[in-house]
Design a protein around this motif. Structure first.
Motif, PDB file in Angstrom:
ATOM      1  N   ALA A  47       0.827  -1.209   0.000  1.00  0.00           N
ATOM      2  CA  ALA A  47       0.000   0.000   0.000  1.00  0.00           C
ATOM      3  C   ALA A  47       0.859   1.255   0.000  1.00  0.00           C
ATOM      4  N   LEU A  48       1.943   1.257   0.754  1.00  0.00           N
ATOM      5  CA  LEU A  48       2.816   2.422   0.811  1.00  0.00           C
ATOM      6  C   LEU A  48       3.532   2.650  -0.514  1.00  0.00           C
ATOM      7  N   ALA A  49       3.913   1.572  -1.183  1.00  0.00           N
ATOM      8  CA  ALA A  49       4.592   1.712  -2.470  1.00  0.00           C
ATOM      9  C   ALA A  49       3.671   2.284  -3.541  1.00  0.00           C
ATOM     10  N   ASN A  50       2.358   2.127  -3.386  1.00  0.00           N
ATOM     11  CA  ASN A  50       1.407   2.631  -4.369  1.00  0.00           C
ATOM     12  C   ASN A  50       0.915   4.039  -4.074  1.00  0.00           C
ATOM     13  N   VAL A  51       1.381   4.653  -2.991  1.00  0.00           N
ATOM     14  CA  VAL A  51       0.985   6.026  -2.672  1.00  0.00           C
ATOM     15  C   VAL A  51       1.636   6.977  -3.687  1.00  0.00           C
ATOM     16  N   ASP A  52       0.857   7.880  -4.225  1.00  0.00           N
ATOM     17  CA  ASP A  52       1.359   8.830  -5.223  1.00  0.00           C
ATOM     18  C   ASP A  52       2.291   9.837  -4.548  1.00  0.00           C
ATOM     19  N   PRO A  53       3.565   9.877  -4.913  1.00  0.00           N
ATOM     20  CA  PRO A  53       4.494  10.823  -4.260  1.00  0.00           C
ATOM     21  C   PRO A  53       4.121  12.282  -4.480  1.00  0.00           C
ATOM     22  N   SER A  54       3.438  12.586  -5.586  1.00  0.00           N
ATOM     23  CA  SER A  54       3.084  13.980  -5.850  1.00  0.00           C
ATOM     24  C   SER A  54       2.129  14.532  -4.804  1.00  0.00           C
ATOM     25  N   LEU A  55       1.274  13.684  -4.236  1.00  0.00           N
ATOM     26  CA  LEU A  55       0.360  14.144  -3.187  1.00  0.00           C
ATOM     27  C   LEU A  55       1.129  14.515  -1.927  1.00  0.00           C
ATOM     28  N   GLU A  56       2.129  13.718  -1.585  1.00  0.00           N
ATOM     29  CA  GLU A  56       2.943  14.042  -0.424  1.00  0.00           C
ATOM     30  C   GLU A  56       3.778  15.292  -0.665  1.00  0.00           C
ATOM     31  N   GLU A  57       4.288  15.443  -1.877  1.00  0.00           N
ATOM     32  CA  GLU A  57       5.050  16.649  -2.191  1.00  0.00           C
ATOM     33  C   GLU A  57       4.176  17.894  -2.114  1.00  0.00           C
ATOM     34  N   ALA A  58       2.933  17.773  -2.549  1.00  0.00           N
ATOM     35  CA  ALA A  58       2.016  18.903  -2.449  1.00  0.00           C
ATOM     36  C   ALA A  58       1.751  19.272  -0.993  1.00  0.00           C
ATOM     37  N   ALA A  59       1.595  18.263  -0.128  1.00  0.00           N
ATOM     38  CA  ALA A  59       1.376  18.536   1.291  1.00  0.00           C
ATOM     39  C   ALA A  59       2.602  19.205   1.913  1.00  0.00           C
ATOM     40  N   LYS A  60       3.806  18.782   1.534  1.00  0.00           N
ATOM     41  CA  LYS A  60       5.023  19.417   2.040  1.00  0.00           C
ATOM     42  C   LYS A  60       5.113  20.869   1.584  1.00  0.00           C
ATOM     43  N   ASN A  61       4.730  21.114   0.333  1.00  0.00           N
ATOM     44  CA  ASN A  61       4.763  22.489  -0.165  1.00  0.00           C
ATOM     45  C   ASN A  61       3.779  23.384   0.569  1.00  0.00           C
TER      46      ASN A  61
END
Length: 290
Positions: free
Chosen positions: A241-255
């Motif tokens: 499940a963690l490998a399928n998480v879209d990294p762009s969503l996490e990057e948006a949250a960090k921004n």
């Protein structure tokens, strides 16, 4: 099937040889215009009849091989799929649905008709209620502790690269392939009052007397053993499940200024919930039945 060689003349002899080897009959060979491109006069080879294979692999010298479905291949595939589907349904009806129906029919129906007498007897017996309560509590506790073990491991092995990562990933799955009896003996050697962990702590001077990690075979001892045996199932589901998480969503949250805890609790873990629930259900049912 109509075969057209893209970008040049067809090597007719090679196609005829392959078609004959496949058991197909050659219907016609002609120069004609294609229906979709005006003025295209490349040769067409029309073949028919299904041979040993459902696909005619037409090898062209110096060009990629062509794979063309034969006229009767779709009907054959549909018939094969239907036969497999019917076989699966018959298997599940005989070995799953019929036994379940038999159990439930005898549990809720007596000679007098529908009745809940057996359910009342189960809940009115103190032994059965204690057994049911212990099973539910065991399933919940094991699911909780397997989550505590597996979630940090999944985050570590999926998000970070370090020497020995592949070896560690393989070692974590060993409890899955070990027989339960062998695993119980190993845990006893590690966690007994004079097991390896207590002897090490005594040697280091951390403790003055052995700790009964297994609790004399009590409830929490069973929880520890079950959690150490079942955590690979939870780990595999969480890692996938963690490998399928879209990294762009996490990057948006960090921004947007989210810190690590806010990022994990509001973005990463909610996206992991389907995989987590899949692992949690398997672990709970496994521990409940044990």
């Amino acid at each position: 099937s109509i075969v057209r060689q893209p970008g040049g003349a067809l090597p007719i002899n090679g196609l005829l040889t392959v078609a004959r080897r496949r058991g197909m009959s050659i219907q016609s060979l002609a120069q004609c215009n294609s229906g979709d491109t005006a003025g295209d006069t490349r040769p067409l080879l029309v073949i028919a009849g299904a041979g040993a294979s459902t696909v005619a692999e037409l090898t062209v010298i110096g060009r990629p091989s062509l794979q063309v479905p034969l006229p009767g291949s779709l009907d054959q595939n549909q018939a094969a799929n239907a036969a497999v589907l019917v076989s699966l349904w018959l298997f599940f009806i005989v070995f799953m649905l019929y036994p379940l129906g038999y159990v439930f029919s005898n549990a809720f129906f007596t000679a007098e008709g529908f009745s809940l007498v057996f359910i009342k007897l189960m809940f009115s017996s103190p032994n059965y209620t204690i057994i049911l309560a212990n099973s539910v509590n065991l399933g919940l506790a094991v699911t909780f502790f397997t989550t505590l073990i597996s979630l940090p491991l999944a985050l570590l092995l999926v998000r970070y690269n370090f020497p020995g990562k592949g070896l560690l990933n393989g070692l974590l799955l060993i409890p899955m392939v070990l027989p339960p009896f062998v695993g119980a003996i190993g845990m006893r050697q590690l966690l007994a009052r004079f097991g390896s962990i207590n002897l090490l702590l005594l040697e280091m001077g951390v403790i003055s007397q052995p700790i009964d990690w297994l609790g004399g075979g009590s409830f929490w001892g069973v929880v520890i053993l079950e959690a150490l045996h079942l955590y690979p199932i939870m780990y595999l589901n969480l890692a996938a499940a963690l490998a399928n998480v879209d990294p762009s969503l996490e990057e948006a949250a960090k921004n947007m200024g989210a810190n690590s805890f806010k990022l994990f609790s509001t973005v990463t873990f909610p996206l992991m919930l389907p995989g987590y629930f899949a692992g949690a259900i398997i672990v709970f049912i496994w521990a409940f039945t044990d």
